[in-house]
Design a protein around this motif. Structure first.
Motif, PDB file in Angstrom:
ATOM      1  N   MET A  37      -1.934  -2.285  -1.000  1.00 24.09           N
ATOM      2  CA  MET A  37      -2.254  -0.960  -0.490  1.00 24.09           C
ATOM      3  C   MET A  37      -3.045  -0.183  -1.543  1.00 24.09           C
ATOM      4  N   PRO A  38      -3.891   0.747  -1.128  1.00 21.89           N
ATOM      5  CA  PRO A  38      -4.746   1.458  -2.090  1.00 21.89           C
ATOM      6  C   PRO A  38      -3.929   2.284  -3.078  1.00 21.89           C
ATOM      7  N   LEU A  39      -4.314   2.200  -4.354  1.00 19.15           N
ATOM      8  CA  LEU A  39      -3.627   2.989  -5.374  1.00 19.15           C
ATOM      9  C   LEU A  39      -4.008   4.457  -5.297  1.00 19.15           C
ATOM     10  N   GLU A  40      -5.180   4.724  -4.759  1.00 19.06           N
ATOM     11  CA  GLU A  40      -5.672   6.103  -4.703  1.00 19.06           C
ATOM     12  C   GLU A  40      -5.680   6.595  -3.265  1.00 19.06           C
ATOM     13  N   GLU A  41      -5.215   7.811  -3.057  1.00 17.55           N
ATOM     14  CA  GLU A  41      -5.229   8.390  -1.720  1.00 17.55           C
ATOM     15  C   GLU A  41      -6.666   8.637  -1.264  1.00 17.55           C
ATOM     16  N   ASP A  42      -6.847   8.585   0.045  1.00 16.81           N
ATOM     17  CA  ASP A  42      -8.158   8.861   0.651  1.00 16.81           C
ATOM     18  C   ASP A  42      -9.225   7.886   0.152  1.00 16.81           C
ATOM     19  N   GLN A  43      -8.817   6.664  -0.130  1.00 17.31           N
ATOM     20  CA  GLN A  43      -9.774   5.648  -0.562  1.00 17.31           C
ATOM     21  C   GLN A  43     -10.703   5.292   0.608  1.00 17.31           C
ATOM     22  N   GLU A  44     -11.988   5.292   0.368  1.00 22.23           N
ATOM     23  CA  GLU A  44     -12.926   4.964   1.437  1.00 22.23           C
ATOM     24  C   GLU A  44     -12.814   3.490   1.813  1.00 22.23           C
ATOM     25  N   ARG A  45     -13.199   3.179   3.034  1.00 25.40           N
ATOM     26  CA  ARG A  45     -13.174   1.791   3.502  1.00 25.40           C
ATOM     27  C   ARG A  45     -14.256   0.992   2.780  1.00 25.40           C
ATOM     28  N   LEU A  46     -13.892  -0.197   2.309  1.00 29.45           N
ATOM     29  CA  LEU A  46     -14.830  -1.050   1.578  1.00 29.45           C
ATOM     30  C   LEU A  46     -14.919  -2.421   2.235  1.00 29.45           C
ATOM     31  N   VAL A  47     -16.084  -3.029   2.082  1.00 35.17           N
ATOM     32  CA  VAL A  47     -16.359  -4.333   2.687  1.00 35.17           C
ATOM     33  C   VAL A  47     -17.042  -5.225   1.653  1.00 35.17           C
ATOM     34  N   GLY A  48     -16.652  -6.490   1.596  1.00 32.16           N
ATOM     35  CA  GLY A  48     -17.320  -7.410   0.682  1.00 32.16           C
ATOM     36  C   GLY A  48     -16.810  -8.828   0.838  1.00 32.16           C
ATOM     37  N   PRO A  49     -17.570  -9.795   0.313  1.00 36.24           N
ATOM     38  CA  PRO A  49     -17.109 -11.185   0.333  1.00 36.24           C
ATOM     39  C   PRO A  49     -16.043 -11.407  -0.725  1.00 36.24           C
ATOM     40  N   ALA A  50     -15.076 -12.263  -0.412  1.00 38.66           N
ATOM     41  CA  ALA A  50     -13.958 -12.507  -1.325  1.00 38.66           C
ATOM     42  C   ALA A  50     -14.365 -13.384  -2.493  1.00 38.66           C
ATOM     43  N   PHE A  51     -13.988 -12.949  -3.688  1.00 42.66           N
ATOM     44  CA  PHE A  51     -14.069 -13.759  -4.905  1.00 42.66           C
ATOM     45  C   PHE A  51     -12.622 -13.993  -5.321  1.00 42.66           C
ATOM     46  N   THR A  52     -12.168 -15.228  -5.225  1.00 39.85           N
ATOM     47  CA  THR A  52     -10.735 -15.497  -5.368  1.00 39.85           C
ATOM     48  C   THR A  52     -10.337 -15.881  -6.792  1.00 39.85           C
ATOM     49  N   LEU A  53      -9.135 -15.424  -7.183  1.00 36.55           N
ATOM     50  CA  LEU A  53      -8.536 -15.780  -8.474  1.00 36.55           C
ATOM     51  C   LEU A  53      -7.077 -16.149  -8.216  1.00 36.55           C
ATOM     52  N   ARG A  54      -6.548 -17.068  -9.032  1.00 38.58           N
ATOM     53  CA  ARG A  54      -5.189 -17.553  -8.761  1.00 38.58           C
ATOM     54  C   ARG A  54      -4.327 -17.609 -10.020  1.00 38.58           C
ATOM     55  N   PHE A  55      -3.138 -17.075  -9.885  1.00 37.48           N
ATOM     56  CA  PHE A  55      -2.100 -17.182 -10.910  1.00 37.48           C
ATOM     57  C   PHE A  55      -0.969 -18.067 -10.384  1.00 37.48           C
ATOM     58  N   VAL A  56      -0.255 -18.707 -11.313  1.00 31.16           N
ATOM     59  CA  VAL A  56       0.970 -19.440 -11.001  1.00 31.16           C
ATOM     60  C   VAL A  56       2.070 -18.875 -11.895  1.00 31.16           C
TER      61      VAL A  56
END
Length: 239
Positions: A37-56
């Protein structure tokens, strides 16, 4: 994947709630990233391609401050992020170790990354917000990532918030969270989303006028005819 300005503009005008409805009709039920969920209130809608990162899970011989200087590190991954992407980080829902802090987020912002989305948390919360990088997460925590996580790579299929995310999938994030659109369905979604959004807006107006929900939402044949007449009248006014 490179998104056209037209595609981005279309999706910026469609809520994530509407997108989940469209994708549900296509058989996809699991597209909303849980916990992000957005950390900042009233965050504008954003769109973009996913760049994935993974932790174990953290392993003591691997999850050390020295790992930050290795070739496979979050620092190196950031330098591989293309402008306009949305970084999607699989943290397995762990909330007692921050995946990224203010310095890493500042670098992402400098590289033109659109946003960071994770099913985990970030650290240096105030500093992260100060970078201007939009963040969707479960919250904040003081400990660094190596206190509970081991970074293992980027650019591969991940699971984030219970959702499978493939590099290049389209991510739309707003105040209701983040939704993943498979690349193969993008054109269909772009074609259907504006009409779905307009139809739901009309239904809300009908509710405000006092219409009852049965037969209105979902529409019966009579309501469909009224809506078709509304669209025809609207088209006549604009032509």
């Amino acid at each position: 994947m490179t998104l056209s300005p037209e595609a981005i503009e279309t999706l910026k005008n469609v809520t994530t709630a509407t997108l989940t409805t469209i994708l549900l009709k296509k058989g996809l039920r699991n597209v909303w990233i849980r916990g992000a969920m957005p950390l900042e209130e009233d965050q504008e809608r954003l769109v973009g391609p996913a760049f994935t990162l993974r932790f174990v899970p953290a392993r003591e011989d691997l999850a050390t401050p020295a790992a930050w200087s290795k070739p496979i590190s979050t620092r190196t991954a950031i330098e591989d992020m293309p402008e306009g992407c949305i970084a999607v980080i699989d943290a397995m829902g762990i909330t007692d170790a921050g995946v990224f802090g203010d310095i890493l987020c500042a670098r992402m912002r400098k590289r033109g990354v659109s946003a960071l989305i994770t099913d985990g948390v970030v650290r240096d919360g105030k500093g992260v917000l100060g970078t201007g990088l939009p963040v969707w997460a479960r919250g904040v925590a003081a400990p660094p990532s190596v206190a509970g996580l081991t970074f293992v790579g980027w650019g591969e299929t991940i699971g984030c918030g219970g959702v499978a995310v493939i590099p290049g999938d389209i991510v739309v994030a707003d105040s209701d969270g983040a939704v993943v659109i498979p690349q193969a369905l993008l054109e269909e979604v772009l074609a259907e989303a504006p009409a779905q959004e307009e139809m739901e807006g009309w239904i809300v107006e009908e509710v405000e006028r006092g219409e009852k929900l049965p037969g209105l939402y979902p529409m019966n044949e009579e309501t469909k005819a009224r809506y078709a007449a509304y669209l025809k009248e609207k088209q006549g006014r604009t032509s």
